[in-house]
Design a protein around this motif. Structure first.
Motif, PDB file in Angstrom:
ATOM      1  N   TYR B  13      -8.192  34.380  17.500  1.00 33.95           N
ATOM      2  CA  TYR B  13      -8.124  33.440  18.438  1.00 33.95           C
ATOM      3  C   TYR B  13      -9.001  32.116  18.002  1.00 33.95           C
ATOM      4  O   TYR B  13      -9.643  31.317  18.497  1.00 33.95           O
ATOM      5  CB  TYR B  13      -9.085  33.798  19.603  1.00 33.95           C
ATOM      6  CG  TYR B  13      -8.498  34.824  20.496  1.00 33.95           C
ATOM      7  CD1 TYR B  13      -7.737  34.418  21.604  1.00 33.95           C
ATOM      8  CD2 TYR B  13      -8.703  36.117  20.063  1.00 33.95           C
ATOM      9  CE1 TYR B  13      -6.932  35.352  22.218  1.00 33.95           C
ATOM     10  CE2 TYR B  13      -7.927  37.451  20.786  1.00 33.95           C
ATOM     11  CZ  TYR B  13      -7.166  36.962  22.033  1.00 33.95           C
ATOM     12  OH  TYR B  13      -6.599  37.710  22.823  1.00 33.95           O
ATOM     13  N   GLN B 179     -14.040  33.902  27.660  1.00 32.60           N
ATOM     14  CA  GLN B 179     -12.723  34.311  27.731  1.00 32.60           C
ATOM     15  C   GLN B 179     -12.057  35.307  26.972  1.00 32.60           C
ATOM     16  O   GLN B 179     -11.496  36.259  27.284  1.00 32.60           O
ATOM     17  CB  GLN B 179     -11.751  33.067  27.705  1.00 32.60           C
ATOM     18  CG  GLN B 179     -11.894  32.136  29.130  1.00 32.60           C
ATOM     19  CD  GLN B 179     -11.617  30.783  28.697  1.00 32.60           C
ATOM     20  OE1 GLN B 179     -11.058  30.429  27.698  1.00 32.60           O
ATOM     21  NE2 GLN B 179     -12.310  29.688  29.631  1.00 32.60           N
ATOM     22  N   ILE B 180     -12.410  35.218  25.536  1.00 34.64           N
ATOM     23  CA  ILE B 180     -11.976  36.163  24.577  1.00 34.64           C
ATOM     24  C   ILE B 180     -12.613  37.356  24.610  1.00 34.64           C
ATOM     25  O   ILE B 180     -11.882  38.504  24.322  1.00 34.64           O
ATOM     26  CB  ILE B 180     -12.464  35.340  23.130  1.00 34.64           C
ATOM     27  CG1 ILE B 180     -11.871  33.962  22.799  1.00 34.64           C
ATOM     28  CG2 ILE B 180     -12.013  36.377  21.956  1.00 34.64           C
ATOM     29  CD1 ILE B 180     -12.045  33.428  21.615  1.00 34.64           C
ATOM     30  N   ASP B 181     -13.802  37.408  25.115  1.00 36.56           N
ATOM     31  CA  ASP B 181     -14.380  38.586  25.375  1.00 36.56           C
ATOM     32  C   ASP B 181     -13.594  39.682  26.465  1.00 36.56           C
ATOM     33  O   ASP B 181     -13.409  40.801  26.186  1.00 36.56           O
ATOM     34  CB  ASP B 181     -15.697  38.531  25.664  1.00 36.56           C
ATOM     35  CG  ASP B 181     -16.525  39.644  25.938  1.00 36.56           C
ATOM     36  OD1 ASP B 181     -16.147  40.859  25.365  1.00 36.56           O
ATOM     37  OD2 ASP B 181     -17.607  39.977  26.953  1.00 36.56           O
ATOM     38  N   THR B 182     -13.188  39.023  27.581  1.00 34.44           N
ATOM     39  CA  THR B 182     -12.611  39.684  28.620  1.00 34.44           C
ATOM     40  C   THR B 182     -11.151  40.034  28.413  1.00 34.44           C
ATOM     41  O   THR B 182     -10.556  40.909  28.782  1.00 34.44           O
ATOM     42  CB  THR B 182     -12.486  38.824  29.669  1.00 34.44           C
ATOM     43  OG1 THR B 182     -11.915  37.485  29.569  1.00 34.44           O
ATOM     44  CG2 THR B 182     -13.893  38.710  30.759  1.00 34.44           C
ATOM     45  N   THR B 183     -10.559  39.401  27.150  1.00 28.42           N
ATOM     46  CA  THR B 183      -9.230  39.668  26.546  1.00 28.42           C
ATOM     47  C   THR B 183      -9.474  40.768  25.722  1.00 28.42           C
ATOM     48  O   THR B 183      -8.538  41.716  25.712  1.00 28.42           O
ATOM     49  CB  THR B 183      -8.448  38.634  26.093  1.00 28.42           C
ATOM     50  OG1 THR B 183      -9.310  37.395  26.361  1.00 28.42           O
ATOM     51  CG2 THR B 183      -7.112  38.429  26.643  1.00 28.42           C
ATOM     52  N   THR B 184     -10.396  40.709  24.832  1.00 28.91           N
ATOM     53  CA  THR B 184     -10.335  41.586  23.632  1.00 28.91           C
ATOM     54  C   THR B 184     -11.278  42.832  23.811  1.00 28.91           C
ATOM     55  O   THR B 184     -11.090  43.845  23.175  1.00 28.91           O
ATOM     56  CB  THR B 184     -10.824  41.043  22.361  1.00 28.91           C
ATOM     57  OG1 THR B 184     -12.013  40.401  22.435  1.00 28.91           O
ATOM     58  CG2 THR B 184      -9.819  39.760  22.096  1.00 28.91           C
TER      59      THR B 184
END
Lengths: 246, 222
Positions: B13, B179-184
Protein backbone atom coordinates in the motif's frame (compact mmCIF):
# COMPACT_ATOMS: atom_id res chain seq x y z
CA UNK A 1 16.35 84.84 18.62
CA UNK A 2 13.40 82.58 18.12
CA UNK A 3 12.68 79.91 20.74
CA UNK A 4 12.55 76.30 19.60
CA UNK A 5 11.47 74.66 22.83
CA UNK A 6 9.30 76.14 25.52
CA UNK A 7 8.45 74.22 28.65
CA UNK A 8 6.09 76.01 30.99
CA UNK A 9 5.00 74.88 34.44
CA UNK A 10 5.74 71.23 33.69
CA UNK A 11 4.78 68.75 36.40
CA UNK A 12 5.49 65.05 36.03
CA UNK A 13 4.64 62.22 38.40
CA UNK A 14 5.49 58.54 38.41
CA UNK A 15 2.64 57.36 40.59
CA UNK A 16 3.12 59.38 43.74
CA UNK A 17 6.74 60.26 42.96
CA UNK A 18 7.05 63.87 41.85
CA UNK A 19 9.63 63.61 39.04
CA UNK A 20 9.49 67.13 37.59
CA UNK A 21 8.46 70.09 39.73
CA UNK A 22 7.31 73.19 37.91
CA UNK A 23 9.94 73.07 35.19
CA UNK A 24 10.22 76.16 33.02
CA UNK A 25 12.75 76.13 30.23
CA UNK A 26 13.14 78.03 26.99
CA UNK A 27 15.67 76.93 24.41
CA UNK A 28 16.46 79.26 21.55
CA UNK A 29 17.46 78.21 18.09
CA UNK A 30 21.15 77.30 18.00
CA UNK A 31 21.51 77.19 21.76
CA UNK A 32 23.54 74.45 23.45
CA UNK A 33 22.40 73.48 26.88
CA UNK A 34 24.02 71.08 29.31
CA UNK A 35 21.78 69.56 31.95
CA UNK A 36 23.53 68.22 35.01
CA UNK A 37 22.73 67.14 38.51
CA UNK A 38 22.81 64.10 40.77
CA UNK A 39 21.28 60.85 39.50
CA UNK A 40 17.55 60.68 39.96
CA UNK A 41 17.23 64.47 39.71
CA UNK A 42 14.97 64.34 36.64
CA UNK A 43 17.41 65.34 33.87
CA UNK A 44 16.63 62.40 31.63
CA UNK A 45 12.94 62.64 32.42
CA UNK A 46 12.99 66.29 31.38
CA UNK A 47 14.44 65.69 27.93
CA UNK A 48 12.29 62.58 27.40
CA UNK A 49 9.21 64.76 27.88
CA UNK A 50 10.30 66.97 24.99
CA UNK A 51 9.78 64.16 22.43
CA UNK A 52 6.91 62.62 24.37
CA UNK A 53 8.70 59.45 25.44
CA UNK A 54 7.27 60.49 28.80
CA UNK A 55 3.91 62.14 29.35
CA UNK A 56 3.44 65.10 31.65
CA UNK A 57 0.57 65.71 34.03
CA UNK A 58 0.55 69.50 33.98
CA UNK A 59 2.05 72.40 32.11
CA UNK A 60 2.82 72.78 28.43
CA UNK A 61 5.60 71.87 26.04
CA UNK A 62 5.86 73.65 22.69
CA UNK A 63 8.44 72.49 20.16
CA UNK A 64 9.00 74.57 17.06
CA UNK A 65 5.51 76.03 17.32
CA UNK A 66 3.74 72.71 17.94
CA UNK A 67 2.18 72.25 21.34
CA UNK A 68 2.25 68.61 22.51
CA UNK A 69 -1.35 67.78 23.37
CA UNK A 70 -1.13 63.98 23.43
CA UNK A 71 -2.53 63.59 19.90
CA UNK A 72 -0.69 61.44 17.37
CA UNK A 73 -0.51 64.46 15.06
CA UNK A 74 1.43 66.69 17.43
CA UNK A 75 3.61 63.83 18.69
CA UNK A 76 4.57 62.98 15.10
CA UNK A 77 5.23 66.60 14.23
CA UNK A 78 7.51 67.04 17.23
CA UNK A 79 9.38 63.75 16.82
CA UNK A 80 10.18 64.64 13.21
CA UNK A 81 12.04 67.72 14.43
CA UNK A 82 13.69 66.27 17.53
CA UNK A 83 16.54 63.78 17.32
CA UNK A 84 17.58 61.72 20.31
CA UNK A 85 20.74 59.89 21.29
CA UNK A 86 20.49 57.37 24.12
CA UNK A 87 22.92 56.20 26.74
CA UNK A 88 22.69 52.61 25.47
CA UNK A 89 22.86 53.54 21.73
CA UNK A 90 19.77 51.49 20.87
CA UNK A 91 20.91 50.69 17.36
CA UNK A 92 18.78 48.08 15.59
CA UNK A 93 20.85 44.87 15.72
CA UNK A 94 19.37 43.21 12.62
CA UNK A 95 20.11 46.13 10.31
CA UNK A 96 23.37 47.35 8.87
CA UNK A 97 24.68 50.77 9.84
CA UNK A 98 23.30 52.18 6.60
CA UNK A 99 19.88 50.56 7.13
CA UNK A 100 19.77 51.93 10.67
CA UNK A 101 20.21 55.38 9.18
CA UNK A 102 17.68 55.09 6.36
CA UNK A 103 14.79 53.31 8.11
CA UNK A 104 13.12 56.37 9.62
CA UNK A 105 13.71 58.77 6.70
CA UNK A 106 12.10 56.19 4.38
CA UNK A 107 9.26 55.04 6.66
CA UNK A 108 8.47 58.14 8.68
CA UNK A 109 9.42 60.92 6.26
CA UNK A 110 8.55 59.03 3.08
CA UNK A 111 11.83 59.81 1.37
CA UNK A 112 12.83 57.41 -1.41
CA UNK A 113 15.55 54.89 -0.71
CA UNK A 114 18.24 56.37 -2.94
CA UNK A 115 17.87 59.85 -1.49
CA UNK A 116 17.81 58.46 2.05
CA UNK A 117 21.03 56.56 1.38
CA UNK A 118 22.74 59.64 -0.01
CA UNK A 119 21.80 61.59 3.10
CA UNK A 120 22.86 58.71 5.34
CA UNK A 121 26.27 58.49 3.69
CA UNK A 122 26.74 62.21 4.15
CA UNK A 123 26.08 62.04 7.89
CA UNK A 124 28.06 58.83 8.34
CA UNK A 125 30.96 60.63 6.69
CA UNK A 126 30.45 63.50 9.07
CA UNK A 127 30.77 61.26 12.13
CA UNK A 128 33.77 59.55 10.44
CA UNK A 129 32.26 56.11 10.16
CA UNK A 130 31.25 55.81 6.52
CA UNK A 131 33.72 52.93 6.07
CA UNK A 132 31.59 50.82 8.44
CA UNK A 133 28.30 51.42 6.60
CA UNK A 134 27.81 47.77 5.62
CA UNK A 135 28.53 46.37 9.09
CA UNK A 136 26.09 45.37 11.78
CA UNK A 137 26.02 47.13 15.17
CA UNK A 138 27.42 44.11 17.01
CA UNK A 139 30.56 44.39 14.87
CA UNK A 140 31.34 47.92 16.07
CA UNK A 141 32.89 49.29 19.26
CA UNK A 142 30.77 51.27 21.70
CA UNK A 143 32.15 54.58 20.50
CA UNK A 144 31.48 53.68 16.89
CA UNK A 145 27.95 52.57 17.74
CA UNK A 146 27.22 55.85 19.47
CA UNK A 147 28.52 57.81 16.49
CA UNK A 148 26.23 55.78 14.23
CA UNK A 149 23.37 56.59 16.61
CA UNK A 150 24.18 60.28 16.23
CA UNK A 151 24.25 59.96 12.44
CA UNK A 152 20.97 58.02 12.51
CA UNK A 153 19.28 60.83 14.41
CA UNK A 154 20.79 63.47 12.10
CA UNK A 155 19.44 61.67 9.02
CA UNK A 156 15.96 62.87 9.98
CA UNK A 157 17.43 66.40 9.71
CA UNK A 158 16.05 67.45 13.09
CA UNK A 159 16.04 70.99 14.41
CA UNK A 160 17.02 69.92 17.92
CA UNK A 161 19.17 67.08 19.22
CA UNK A 162 18.66 65.59 22.66
CA UNK A 163 21.52 63.66 24.22
CA UNK A 164 20.72 61.42 27.18
CA UNK A 165 24.05 60.66 28.87
CA UNK A 166 25.61 59.70 25.53
CA UNK A 167 29.02 58.78 26.97
CA UNK A 168 28.02 57.11 30.24
CA UNK A 169 27.98 53.58 28.83
CA UNK A 170 31.29 53.95 27.02
CA UNK A 171 34.73 52.71 27.92
CA UNK A 172 36.91 55.70 28.86
CA UNK A 173 39.01 55.55 25.70
CA UNK A 174 35.91 55.94 23.55
CA UNK A 175 34.41 58.94 25.29
CA UNK A 176 36.53 61.41 23.38
CA UNK A 177 35.52 60.31 19.88
CA UNK A 178 31.87 60.76 20.79
CA UNK A 179 32.40 64.12 22.48
CA UNK A 180 34.44 65.32 19.49
CA UNK A 181 31.53 64.41 17.23
CA UNK A 182 29.15 66.35 19.46
CA UNK A 183 31.50 69.34 19.51
CA UNK A 184 31.58 69.46 15.71
CA UNK A 185 27.80 69.29 15.68
CA UNK A 186 27.61 72.15 18.15
CA UNK A 187 30.04 74.25 16.11
CA UNK A 188 27.84 73.72 13.05
CA UNK A 189 25.01 75.43 14.88
CA UNK A 190 22.79 72.53 15.96
CA UNK A 191 20.45 73.25 18.83
CA UNK A 192 21.35 70.75 21.54
CA UNK A 193 20.27 69.69 24.99
CA UNK A 194 22.76 67.34 26.58
CA UNK A 195 22.38 65.44 29.81
CA UNK A 196 25.97 64.71 30.70
CA UNK A 197 28.54 64.69 33.45
CA UNK A 198 31.29 65.67 31.02
CA UNK A 199 32.12 69.04 32.48
CA UNK A 200 34.93 69.65 29.99
CA UNK A 201 32.36 69.36 27.22
CA UNK A 202 30.03 71.73 29.08
CA UNK A 203 32.79 74.32 29.43
CA UNK A 204 33.70 74.04 25.78
CA UNK A 205 30.33 74.20 24.05
CA UNK A 206 27.49 75.05 26.41
CA UNK A 207 25.76 78.40 26.26
CA UNK A 208 24.01 77.59 29.49
CA UNK A 209 24.42 74.97 32.17
CA UNK A 210 21.28 73.95 33.99
CA UNK A 211 21.55 72.26 37.35
CA UNK A 212 18.73 70.05 38.57
CA UNK A 213 18.02 68.24 41.81
CA UNK A 214 14.87 66.51 43.07
CA UNK A 215 12.99 67.27 39.85
CA UNK A 216 13.60 70.99 40.03
CA UNK A 217 15.78 73.38 38.10
CA UNK A 218 17.87 74.96 40.86
CA UNK A 219 20.36 76.95 38.86
CA UNK A 220 20.90 78.23 35.34
CA UNK A 221 24.09 79.99 34.37
CA UNK A 222 26.76 80.42 31.72
CA UNK A 223 29.33 77.63 32.14
CA UNK A 224 32.07 79.95 33.37
CA UNK A 225 29.93 81.42 36.10
CA UNK A 226 28.48 78.04 37.00
CA UNK A 227 31.82 76.32 37.42
CA UNK A 228 33.61 79.22 39.06
CA UNK A 229 30.89 80.36 41.35
CA UNK A 230 27.87 78.07 41.74
CA UNK A 231 25.12 79.76 43.73
CA UNK A 232 22.98 76.96 45.05
CA UNK A 233 24.45 74.85 47.88
CA UNK A 234 23.32 71.64 46.12
CA UNK A 235 25.16 72.76 42.97
CA UNK A 236 28.29 73.46 45.00
CA UNK A 237 28.11 70.05 46.64
CA UNK A 238 27.53 68.36 43.27
CA UNK A 239 30.43 70.14 41.55
CA UNK A 240 32.66 69.39 44.51
CA UNK A 241 31.92 65.71 44.05
CA UNK A 242 32.36 65.42 40.34
CA UNK A 243 35.33 67.68 39.98
CA UNK A 244 37.12 65.81 42.76
CA UNK A 245 37.21 62.78 40.48
CA UNK A 246 38.43 64.59 37.38
CA UNK B 1 4.36 -16.22 19.91
CA UNK B 2 3.01 -17.55 16.69
CA UNK B 3 2.40 -14.24 14.97
CA UNK B 4 4.09 -14.07 11.56
CA UNK B 5 5.24 -10.61 10.61
CA UNK B 6 4.30 -9.68 7.11
CA UNK B 7 5.46 -6.20 6.22
CA UNK B 8 5.07 -7.03 2.55
CA UNK B 9 1.29 -7.13 2.86
CA UNK B 10 1.36 -3.57 4.19
CA UNK B 11 4.07 -2.19 1.97
CA UNK B 12 1.95 -3.05 -1.03
CA UNK B 13 0.00 0.00 0.00
CA UNK B 14 2.99 2.31 -0.29
CA UNK B 15 1.30 4.65 -2.80
CA UNK B 16 -1.50 5.27 -0.27
CA UNK B 17 1.07 5.75 2.50
CA UNK B 18 3.04 8.23 0.41
CA UNK B 19 -0.19 10.03 -0.39
CA UNK B 20 -1.02 10.11 3.34
CA UNK B 21 2.39 11.62 4.12
CA UNK B 22 1.93 14.26 1.46
CA UNK B 23 -1.50 15.13 2.87
CA UNK B 24 -0.16 15.34 6.42
CA UNK B 25 2.71 17.56 5.29
CA UNK B 26 0.54 19.91 3.27
CA UNK B 27 -2.09 20.05 6.02
CA UNK B 28 0.62 20.96 8.53
CA UNK B 29 2.29 23.50 6.26
CA UNK B 30 -1.01 25.29 5.59
CA UNK B 31 -1.80 25.30 9.30
CA UNK B 32 1.67 26.60 10.17
CA UNK B 33 1.27 29.54 7.80
CA UNK B 34 -2.27 30.28 8.94
CA UNK B 35 -1.31 29.74 12.59
CA UNK B 36 1.62 32.12 12.27
CA UNK B 37 -0.65 34.78 10.78
CA UNK B 38 -3.31 34.24 13.43
CA UNK B 39 -0.62 34.28 16.11
CA UNK B 40 0.76 37.61 14.89
CA UNK B 41 -2.69 39.19 14.65
CA UNK B 42 -3.64 37.88 18.09
CA UNK B 43 -0.42 39.24 19.57
CA UNK B 44 -1.24 42.64 18.02
CA UNK B 45 -4.81 42.48 19.33
CA UNK B 46 -3.41 41.67 22.76
CA UNK B 47 -1.33 44.88 22.63
CA UNK B 48 -4.20 47.01 21.33
CA UNK B 49 -5.30 50.15 23.12
CA UNK B 50 -8.86 48.98 22.67
CA UNK B 51 -9.93 46.85 25.63
CA UNK B 52 -12.55 44.65 23.86
CA UNK B 53 -9.87 43.60 21.36
CA UNK B 54 -7.46 42.70 24.17
CA UNK B 55 -10.18 40.67 25.91
CA UNK B 56 -10.99 38.89 22.66
CA UNK B 57 -7.32 37.92 22.26
CA UNK B 58 -7.04 36.66 25.83
CA UNK B 59 -10.34 34.79 25.57
CA UNK B 60 -9.31 33.05 22.38
CA UNK B 61 -5.89 32.08 23.72
CA UNK B 62 -7.24 30.75 27.01
CA UNK B 63 -10.08 28.86 25.34
CA UNK B 64 -7.80 27.08 22.89
CA UNK B 65 -4.98 26.37 25.31
CA UNK B 66 -7.22 24.99 28.04
CA UNK B 67 -9.42 22.62 26.05
CA UNK B 68 -8.51 19.32 24.34
CA UNK B 69 -7.68 19.56 20.67
CA UNK B 70 -9.91 16.57 19.96
CA UNK B 71 -12.91 18.50 21.38
CA UNK B 72 -12.07 21.50 19.22
CA UNK B 73 -12.01 19.35 16.08
CA UNK B 74 -15.21 17.51 16.98
CA UNK B 75 -16.99 20.75 17.76
CA UNK B 76 -15.96 22.36 14.48
CA UNK B 77 -16.90 19.36 12.36
CA UNK B 78 -20.00 18.01 14.10
CA UNK B 79 -21.13 21.02 16.13
CA UNK B 80 -21.15 23.78 13.54
CA UNK B 81 -23.34 22.01 10.95
CA UNK B 82 -26.13 22.01 13.55
CA UNK B 83 -26.07 25.79 13.27
CA UNK B 84 -26.35 25.43 9.51
CA UNK B 85 -22.64 25.92 8.87
CA UNK B 86 -21.74 22.96 6.71
CA UNK B 87 -18.07 22.02 6.57
CA UNK B 88 -16.13 19.14 5.05
CA UNK B 89 -13.41 17.25 6.97
CA UNK B 90 -10.32 18.78 5.39
CA UNK B 91 -11.25 22.45 5.85
CA UNK B 92 -12.50 21.63 9.35
CA UNK B 93 -9.14 20.03 10.13
CA UNK B 94 -7.16 22.96 8.71
CA UNK B 95 -9.25 25.48 10.63
CA UNK B 96 -8.93 23.54 13.88
CA UNK B 97 -5.17 23.10 13.50
CA UNK B 98 -4.70 26.76 12.53
CA UNK B 99 -6.75 28.08 15.43
CA UNK B 100 -4.91 25.75 17.78
CA UNK B 101 -1.41 26.63 16.64
CA UNK B 102 -2.39 30.31 16.34
CA UNK B 103 -3.15 30.52 20.05
CA UNK B 104 0.13 28.90 21.05
CA UNK B 105 2.08 30.96 18.53
CA UNK B 106 0.46 34.17 19.84
CA UNK B 107 1.75 33.47 23.34
CA UNK B 108 5.23 32.59 22.12
CA UNK B 109 5.44 35.70 19.91
CA UNK B 110 4.14 37.89 22.73
CA UNK B 111 6.91 36.56 24.95
CA UNK B 112 9.46 37.39 22.26
CA UNK B 113 8.19 40.92 21.75
CA UNK B 114 8.11 41.57 25.49
CA UNK B 115 11.70 40.38 25.72
CA UNK B 116 12.95 43.10 23.38
CA UNK B 117 14.62 45.90 25.37
CA UNK B 118 12.49 49.01 25.87
CA UNK B 119 15.24 51.12 24.32
CA UNK B 120 14.49 49.58 20.92
CA UNK B 121 10.86 50.71 21.07
CA UNK B 122 11.95 54.15 22.31
CA UNK B 123 14.56 54.61 19.61
CA UNK B 124 11.93 53.80 16.98
CA UNK B 125 9.39 56.15 18.52
CA UNK B 126 11.95 58.94 18.88
CA UNK B 127 12.69 58.61 15.16
CA UNK B 128 9.04 59.31 14.39
CA UNK B 129 7.92 55.76 13.62
CA UNK B 130 4.42 54.65 14.62
CA UNK B 131 3.91 51.74 17.04
CA UNK B 132 3.01 49.31 14.26
CA UNK B 133 6.04 50.36 12.23
CA UNK B 134 8.24 49.91 15.29
CA UNK B 135 6.89 46.39 15.69
CA UNK B 136 7.19 45.50 12.03
CA UNK B 137 10.58 46.97 11.22
CA UNK B 138 12.44 47.04 14.52
CA UNK B 139 11.05 44.54 16.99
CA UNK B 140 9.72 41.60 15.02
CA UNK B 141 12.90 40.16 13.58
CA UNK B 142 15.00 40.18 16.77
CA UNK B 143 11.97 38.82 18.64
CA UNK B 144 11.50 36.03 16.10
CA UNK B 145 15.15 35.19 16.38
CA UNK B 146 14.83 34.65 20.10
CA UNK B 147 11.63 32.60 19.97
CA UNK B 148 12.38 30.73 16.78
CA UNK B 149 13.40 27.45 18.53
CA UNK B 150 10.23 27.50 20.65
CA UNK B 151 8.09 28.37 17.66
CA UNK B 152 9.52 25.65 15.45
CA UNK B 153 9.09 23.15 18.27
CA UNK B 154 5.46 24.17 18.46
CA UNK B 155 5.04 23.60 14.74
CA UNK B 156 6.69 20.17 14.84
CA UNK B 157 4.19 19.35 17.57
CA UNK B 158 1.46 20.53 15.21
CA UNK B 159 2.60 17.97 12.65
CA UNK B 160 2.11 15.23 15.25
CA UNK B 161 -1.16 16.69 16.52
CA UNK B 162 -2.54 16.59 13.00
CA UNK B 163 -2.99 12.82 13.39
CA UNK B 164 -5.95 13.57 15.67
CA UNK B 165 -8.00 14.92 12.76
CA UNK B 166 -8.39 11.32 11.61
CA UNK B 167 -11.22 11.38 14.18
CA UNK B 168 -13.34 13.32 11.70
CA UNK B 169 -11.98 11.18 8.87
CA UNK B 170 -10.02 14.01 7.34
CA UNK B 171 -7.65 12.24 4.99
CA UNK B 172 -4.03 12.19 6.14
CA UNK B 173 -1.46 9.62 7.20
CA UNK B 174 -3.24 8.31 10.31
CA UNK B 175 -6.54 7.93 8.49
CA UNK B 176 -4.76 6.11 5.65
CA UNK B 177 -3.07 3.81 8.16
CA UNK B 178 -6.39 2.99 9.75
CA UNK B 179 -7.89 2.15 6.36
CA UNK B 180 -4.98 -0.17 5.56
CA UNK B 181 -5.39 -1.76 8.99
CA UNK B 182 -9.05 -2.55 8.39
CA UNK B 183 -8.26 -4.13 5.01
CA UNK B 184 -5.16 -6.11 5.97
CA UNK B 185 -5.58 -6.69 9.73
CA UNK B 186 -1.81 -6.12 9.97
CA UNK B 187 -2.08 -3.64 12.86
CA UNK B 188 1.46 -4.07 14.18
CA UNK B 189 3.09 -3.61 10.81
CA UNK B 190 1.02 -0.72 9.59
CA UNK B 191 1.19 1.31 12.81
CA UNK B 192 4.89 0.83 13.28
CA UNK B 193 5.43 1.95 9.69
CA UNK B 194 3.13 4.96 10.13
CA UNK B 195 4.95 5.85 13.36
CA UNK B 196 8.28 5.68 11.59
CA UNK B 197 6.92 7.90 8.85
CA UNK B 198 5.82 10.51 11.43
CA UNK B 199 9.24 10.37 13.02
CA UNK B 200 10.85 10.90 9.64
CA UNK B 201 8.58 13.82 8.78
CA UNK B 202 9.11 15.45 12.18
CA UNK B 203 12.88 15.25 11.78
CA UNK B 204 12.61 16.65 8.25
CA UNK B 205 10.44 19.48 9.55
CA UNK B 206 12.98 20.38 12.26
CA UNK B 207 15.76 20.39 9.69
CA UNK B 208 13.75 22.61 7.37
CA UNK B 209 13.12 25.05 10.24
CA UNK B 210 16.83 25.08 11.06
CA UNK B 211 17.67 25.84 7.44
CA UNK B 212 15.26 28.78 7.46
CA UNK B 213 16.77 29.96 10.75
CA UNK B 214 20.29 29.99 9.34
CA UNK B 215 19.18 32.04 6.36
CA UNK B 216 16.78 34.48 8.03
CA UNK B 217 18.55 35.29 11.28
CA UNK B 218 22.18 35.33 10.31
CA UNK B 219 22.97 38.88 11.50
CA UNK B 220 25.77 39.02 14.07
CA UNK B 221 24.92 39.34 17.71
CA UNK B 222 27.07 40.07 20.70
Amino acid sequence: MQSLIEMTGVQKYYGSFHALRDVNLTVRKGEKIVLCGPSGSGKSTLIRCINHLETIQQGSIVVDGTRLDGSMRTIDAVRMEVGMVFQSFNLFPHMTVLQNCTLAPIRARGIDKAAAETTARRYLERVHILDQAAKYPAQLSGGQQQRVAIARALCMEPKVMLFDEPTSALDPEMVKEVLDTMIVLARDGMTMICVTHEMGFARQVADRVIFMADGQILEEAAPDAFFRNPQHPRARAFLGEILAHH
Amino acid sequence: MTYQFDFGAVLEYWPQLAHGCALTLSMTLLSVLAGLTIGLLTMLAGRSRWRPLRLLAVGYIELVRNTPFLMQVLFLYFGLPQLGIGITPWPAAIIALSLNSGAFAAEIIRGGVEGIPRGQFEAGAALGLHPLQVLRFIVLKPAMRVIYPALSGQFVLLLLTSSIVSAISAEELTAVAQQIDTTTFRSFEIYIIATALYLLMALLFSQAFKAVERRAFSYPQK
